[in-house]
Design a protein around this motif. Structure first.
Motif, mmCIF file in Angstrom:
data_model
loop_
_atom_site.group_PDB
_atom_site.id
_atom_site.type_symbol
_atom_site.label_atom_id
_atom_site.label_comp_id
_atom_site.label_asym_id
_atom_site.label_seq_id
_atom_site.Cartn_x
_atom_site.Cartn_y
_atom_site.Cartn_z
ATOM 1 N N UNK A 16 36.185 -45.582 70.981
ATOM 2 C CA UNK A 16 36.542 -44.823 72.104
ATOM 3 C C UNK A 16 36.333 -45.735 73.369
ATOM 4 N N UNK A 17 37.186 -45.972 74.424
ATOM 5 C CA UNK A 17 37.056 -46.569 75.528
ATOM 6 C C UNK A 17 36.149 -45.728 76.348
ATOM 7 N N UNK A 18 35.799 -46.503 77.606
ATOM 8 C CA UNK A 18 35.121 -45.491 78.494
ATOM 9 C C UNK A 18 35.610 -44.252 78.908
ATOM 10 N N UNK A 19 35.069 -43.017 78.694
ATOM 11 C CA UNK A 19 35.592 -41.753 79.279
ATOM 12 C C UNK A 19 36.352 -41.186 78.090
ATOM 13 N N UNK A 20 36.499 -41.694 76.956
ATOM 14 C CA UNK A 20 37.400 -41.050 75.773
ATOM 15 C C UNK A 20 36.773 -39.984 75.219
ATOM 16 N N UNK A 21 37.622 -39.212 74.575
ATOM 17 C CA UNK A 21 37.101 -37.877 73.796
ATOM 18 C C UNK A 21 37.523 -38.070 72.456
ATOM 19 N N UNK A 22 36.627 -37.445 71.912
ATOM 20 C CA UNK A 22 36.813 -36.941 70.309
ATOM 21 C C UNK A 22 36.750 -35.614 70.012
ATOM 22 N N UNK A 23 38.074 -35.001 69.385
ATOM 23 C CA UNK A 23 38.300 -33.716 69.270
ATOM 24 C C UNK A 23 38.308 -33.317 67.828
ATOM 25 N N UNK A 48 43.028 -37.637 82.510
ATOM 26 C CA UNK A 48 43.871 -38.386 83.400
ATOM 27 C C UNK A 48 45.000 -38.942 82.874
ATOM 28 N N UNK A 49 46.009 -39.021 83.832
ATOM 29 C CA UNK A 49 47.392 -39.692 83.195
ATOM 30 C C UNK A 49 47.139 -41.215 83.007
ATOM 31 N N UNK A 50 46.258 -41.819 83.797
ATOM 32 C CA UNK A 50 45.821 -43.378 83.504
ATOM 33 C C UNK A 50 44.948 -43.321 82.306
ATOM 34 N N UNK A 51 44.429 -42.289 81.503
ATOM 35 C CA UNK A 51 43.885 -42.320 80.435
ATOM 36 C C UNK A 51 44.456 -42.040 79.221
ATOM 37 N N UNK A 52 45.631 -42.065 79.126
ATOM 38 C CA UNK A 52 46.723 -41.647 78.128
ATOM 39 C C UNK A 52 47.339 -42.703 77.477
ATOM 40 N N UNK A 53 46.806 -43.874 77.335
ATOM 41 C CA UNK A 53 47.354 -45.029 76.851
ATOM 42 C C UNK A 53 47.477 -45.160 75.301
ATOM 43 N N UNK A 54 46.515 -44.459 74.425
ATOM 44 C CA UNK A 54 46.500 -44.836 73.146
ATOM 45 C C UNK A 54 45.432 -43.653 72.566
ATOM 46 N N UNK A 55 46.012 -43.027 71.266
ATOM 47 C CA UNK A 55 45.255 -41.721 70.597
ATOM 48 C C UNK A 55 45.209 -42.243 69.152
ATOM 49 N N UNK A 56 44.420 -41.544 68.628
ATOM 50 C CA UNK A 56 44.469 -41.634 67.011
ATOM 51 C C UNK A 56 44.526 -40.230 66.453
ATOM 52 N N UNK A 57 45.145 -40.152 65.486
ATOM 53 C CA UNK A 57 45.284 -38.838 64.550
ATOM 54 C C UNK A 57 44.907 -39.260 63.261
ATOM 55 N N UNK A 58 43.853 -38.304 62.975
ATOM 56 C CA UNK A 58 42.921 -38.523 61.638
ATOM 57 C C UNK A 58 43.223 -37.666 60.577
ATOM 58 N N UNK A 59 43.643 -38.326 59.573
ATOM 59 C CA UNK A 59 44.092 -37.157 58.461
ATOM 60 C C UNK A 59 45.613 -36.704 58.864
ATOM 61 N N UNK A 99 50.338 -35.193 70.296
ATOM 62 C CA UNK A 99 49.812 -36.312 70.907
ATOM 63 C C UNK A 99 50.849 -37.265 71.459
ATOM 64 N N UNK A 100 52.007 -37.393 70.911
ATOM 65 C CA UNK A 100 53.081 -38.368 71.199
ATOM 66 C C UNK A 100 53.826 -37.740 72.562
ATOM 67 N N UNK A 101 53.866 -36.682 72.790
ATOM 68 C CA UNK A 101 54.246 -36.226 74.056
ATOM 69 C C UNK A 101 53.367 -36.462 75.352
ATOM 70 N N UNK A 102 51.927 -36.944 75.023
ATOM 71 C CA UNK A 102 50.841 -36.971 76.148
ATOM 72 C C UNK A 102 50.454 -38.580 76.129
ATOM 73 N N UNK A 103 50.536 -39.398 74.930
ATOM 74 C CA UNK A 103 50.062 -40.602 74.962
ATOM 75 C C UNK A 103 50.989 -41.652 74.835
ATOM 76 N N UNK A 104 50.855 -42.852 75.066
ATOM 77 C CA UNK A 104 51.883 -43.985 75.122
ATOM 78 C C UNK A 104 52.077 -44.635 73.710
ATOM 79 N N UNK A 105 50.892 -44.389 73.183
ATOM 80 C CA UNK A 105 50.958 -45.014 71.704
ATOM 81 C C UNK A 105 49.933 -43.984 70.794
ATOM 82 N N UNK A 165 41.812 -43.516 73.755
ATOM 83 C CA UNK A 165 41.606 -42.548 74.849
ATOM 84 C C UNK A 165 40.976 -41.291 74.361
ATOM 85 N N UNK A 166 41.556 -40.887 72.939
ATOM 86 C CA UNK A 166 41.438 -39.623 72.201
ATOM 87 C C UNK A 166 41.518 -39.997 70.853
ATOM 88 N N UNK A 167 40.420 -39.617 69.966
ATOM 89 C CA UNK A 167 40.532 -39.388 68.687
ATOM 90 C C UNK A 167 40.597 -37.892 68.183
#
Length: 265
Positions: free
Chosen positions: A193-200, A87-98, A109-115, A166-168
């Motif tokens: 991860x915050x509640x409802x977050x995903x790890x891909x 959901x849009x409300x769950x697109x506040x922050x993502x982490x890019x590993x490696x 990720x940047x087109x979808x997440x605020x940070x 929200x996403x790793x």
């Protein structure tokens, strides 16, 4: 057994040797399939670091000379993320590993997440990411307001903030971690991860169902079952698995695995 492992991983006093003793899955029992725990100063890690120091800080370099698959890769990842229906409300922050130079961060990720925060061990790549992610390049926009922190550290030593993301997203990097460090990283990611977050995870997968080593870049390719096992042991539940389509023949099969923290009873 998995509950014991999960409980033990929450204890700060846990030693890597304890985890090794607890990895009982049949797919991990064979000694030749097991990547033993090693320190960050071990030959396994140092050889990988030396390999990447020789690679140019370009998209083509990040993709091992296969820069032409970049668009296909991003397209497949984008479709996979849409299928997760974040959901849009769950697109506040993502982490890019490696993260390398930020290829996935900028294009996916940047087109979808605020940070978007990045983790990258190679200093030259991390420095290039600060430029690459914020500047326009052709039809691809830069995102100066969406670049968050860049952590110049290896994933085996990275300690993410708790309840932040929200996403790793982790792509083509986990083969550089030993089994024990991989499991420990998964636990730390779950906690981040915050509640409802995903790890891909998006990784090369062996068709032989065996761990296959690459001495050139000091990495391994693992079978799909191994990743499924480690995710479950780290307290995740898998919600979607998809194979990347339309990659050139001769490459490893590439799979995307999305998981979320298991709900506590």
């Amino acid at each position: 057994m998995e509950d014991i492992i999960k409980d033990n991983l929450e204890k700060k006093s846990l030693k890597k040797e304890d985890i090794k003793d607890n990895l009982e899955e049949k797919s991990l029992e064979k000694e030749e399939n097991y990547v033993v725990s090693q320190s960050s100063k071990s030959e396994f890690y140092l050889n990988a670091q030396k390999y990447w120091e020789k690679i140019p800080a370009t998209v083509n370099g990040m993709l091992g000379g296969l820069g032409y698959i970049n668009a296909l890769d991003i397209q497949g990842s984008n479709y996979f993320l849409r299928e997760l229906k974040i959901k849009d409300a769950s697109r506040t922050c993502a982490l890019d590993c490696g993260a390398g130079i930020g290829r996935v961060s900028k294009n996916l990720l940047m087109p979808l997440f605020a940070k978007v925060d990045l983790v990258e061990q190679d200093q030259a790549f991390a420095q290039k990411a600060r430029e690459y992610c914020v500047k326009d390049s052709g039809a691809v926009l830069g995102y100066p307001n969406r670049l968050g922190e860049i952590y110049n550290i290896g994933l085996q030593d990275f300690q993410p903030d708790v309840n932040k993301y929200n996403l790793v997203w982790s792509q083509w990097v986990l083969g550089h971690l030993t089994d024990v460090d991989l499991l420990l990283l998964f636990v730390r990611i779950r906690q981040s991860l915050i509640a409802g977050g995903h790890f891909v995870i998006k990784e090369n997968i062996t068709s032989s169902r065996q761990v296959e080593k690459d001495d050139e870049d000091s990495s391994v390719a693992r079978p799909l079952k191994m990743y499924e096992t480690f995710l479950k042991q780290a307290g995740f539940r898998i919600v979607k698995i998809t194979q990347q389509k339309n990659f050139p023949k001769g490459l490893y099969p590439v799979y995307m695995i999305a998981s979320r923290p298991q709900q506590k009873n």
